[in-house]
Design a protein around this motif. Structure first.
Motif, PDB file in Angstrom:
ATOM      1  N   LYS A  86       0.793  -1.163   0.096  1.00  0.00           N
ATOM      2  CA  LYS A  86      -0.036   0.075   0.102  1.00  0.00           C
ATOM      3  C   LYS A  86       0.863   1.095   0.123  1.00  0.00           C
ATOM      4  CE  LYS A  86      -3.354  -2.514   2.762  1.00  0.00           C
ATOM      5  NZ  LYS A  86      -4.084  -2.373   3.988  1.00  0.00           N
ATOM      6  N   PRO A  87       0.385   2.327  -0.443  1.00  0.00           N
ATOM      7  CA  PRO A  87       1.267   3.588  -0.381  1.00  0.00           C
ATOM      8  C   PRO A  87       1.752   4.137   0.944  1.00  0.00           C
ATOM      9  CG  PRO A  87      -1.028   3.814  -2.196  1.00  0.00           C
ATOM     10  CD  PRO A  87      -0.813   2.529  -1.207  1.00  0.00           C
ATOM     11  N   GLU A  88       0.877   3.647   1.787  1.00  0.00           N
ATOM     12  CA  GLU A  88       1.470   3.866   3.347  1.00  0.00           C
ATOM     13  C   GLU A  88       2.616   2.847   3.948  1.00  0.00           C
ATOM     14  OE1 GLU A  88      -1.553   3.267   2.280  1.00  0.00           O
ATOM     15  OE2 GLU A  88      -2.921   1.988   3.905  1.00  0.00           O
ATOM     16  N   ASP A  89       2.989   1.898   3.266  1.00  0.00           N
ATOM     17  CA  ASP A  89       3.986   1.233   3.435  1.00  0.00           C
ATOM     18  C   ASP A  89       5.366   2.052   2.915  1.00  0.00           C
ATOM     19  OD1 ASP A  89       2.117  -1.648   2.373  1.00  0.00           O
ATOM     20  OD2 ASP A  89       2.882  -1.194   4.342  1.00  0.00           O
ATOM     21  N   THR A  90       5.210   2.855   2.063  1.00  0.00           N
ATOM     22  CA  THR A  90       6.436   3.646   1.659  1.00  0.00           C
ATOM     23  C   THR A  90       7.340   4.105   2.661  1.00  0.00           C
ATOM     24  OG1 THR A  90       5.214   4.464  -0.365  1.00  0.00           O
ATOM     25  CG2 THR A  90       7.239   5.816   0.393  1.00  0.00           C
ATOM     26  N   ALA A  91       8.479   4.007   2.776  1.00  0.00           N
ATOM     27  CA  ALA A  91       9.567   4.106   3.952  1.00  0.00           C
ATOM     28  C   ALA A  91      10.854   3.546   3.377  1.00  0.00           C
ATOM     29  CB  ALA A  91       9.014   3.741   5.002  1.00  0.00           C
ATOM     30  N   VAL A  92      11.865   4.148   4.214  1.00  0.00           N
ATOM     31  CA  VAL A  92      13.026   3.571   4.263  1.00  0.00           C
ATOM     32  C   VAL A  92      12.984   2.241   5.295  1.00  0.00           C
ATOM     33  CG1 VAL A  92      15.837   3.709   4.606  1.00  0.00           C
ATOM     34  CG2 VAL A  92      14.314   5.524   3.569  1.00  0.00           C
ATOM     35  N   TYR A  93      13.346   1.067   4.842  1.00  0.00           N
ATOM     36  CA  TYR A  93      13.050  -0.171   5.613  1.00  0.00           C
ATOM     37  C   TYR A  93      14.692  -0.691   5.993  1.00  0.00           C
ATOM     38  CZ  TYR A  93       8.629  -1.126   4.594  1.00  0.00           C
ATOM     39  OH  TYR A  93       7.436  -0.666   4.364  1.00  0.00           O
ATOM     40  N   TYR A  94      15.129  -0.608   7.295  1.00  0.00           N
ATOM     41  CA  TYR A  94      16.249  -1.063   7.853  1.00  0.00           C
ATOM     42  C   TYR A  94      15.948  -2.439   8.769  1.00  0.00           C
ATOM     43  CZ  TYR A  94      16.846   4.128   8.018  1.00  0.00           C
ATOM     44  OH  TYR A  94      17.152   5.242   7.194  1.00  0.00           O
TER      45      TYR A  94
END
Length: 118
Positions: A86-94
């Protein structure tokens, strides 16, 4: 020291899938929990999922049923299969690894960008 290198991020359309990988190297003896966090612009870093060295997995409510965490202990690698993005999953993943050497040391990867957009 433990080095964590993430890969697999990118741009995907809503409803699509991505798989993230995180490989640990260096002094990997004693690695216990491994997990994934994410940080979206203007927001705090949050837990996505973690997995223990016995394979027990835990997920944030926002990703339950869509994301699956797994690990290959022989390769010191943890994966995050992300479906129905989903668009709300957009992020930098660490990626994060906990290492037990008397006390617990926490190591972080450099992050990989995941963008969900049409």
């Amino acid at each position: 020291q433990v080095q964590l290198v993430e890969s697999g991020g990118g741009l995907v359309q809503p409803g699509g899938s991505l798989t993230l990988s995180c490989a640990a190297s260096g002094s990997t003896a004693g690695i216990s929990n491994m997990g994934w966090y994410r940080q979206a612009p203007g927001k705090q870093r949050e837990l996505v999922a973690f997995i223990t060295n016995t394979g027990d997995a835990n997920y944030a409510d926002s990703v339950k049923g869509r994301f699956t965490i797994s690990r290959d202990s022989a390769k010191n690698t943890v994966y995050l299969q992300m479906n129905n993005l989903k668009p709300e999953d957009t992020a930098v993943y660490y990626c994060k690894a906990d290492v037990r050497r008397g006390t617990i040391y926490r190591y972080w990867g450099q992050g990989t960008q995941v963008t969900v957009s049409s």
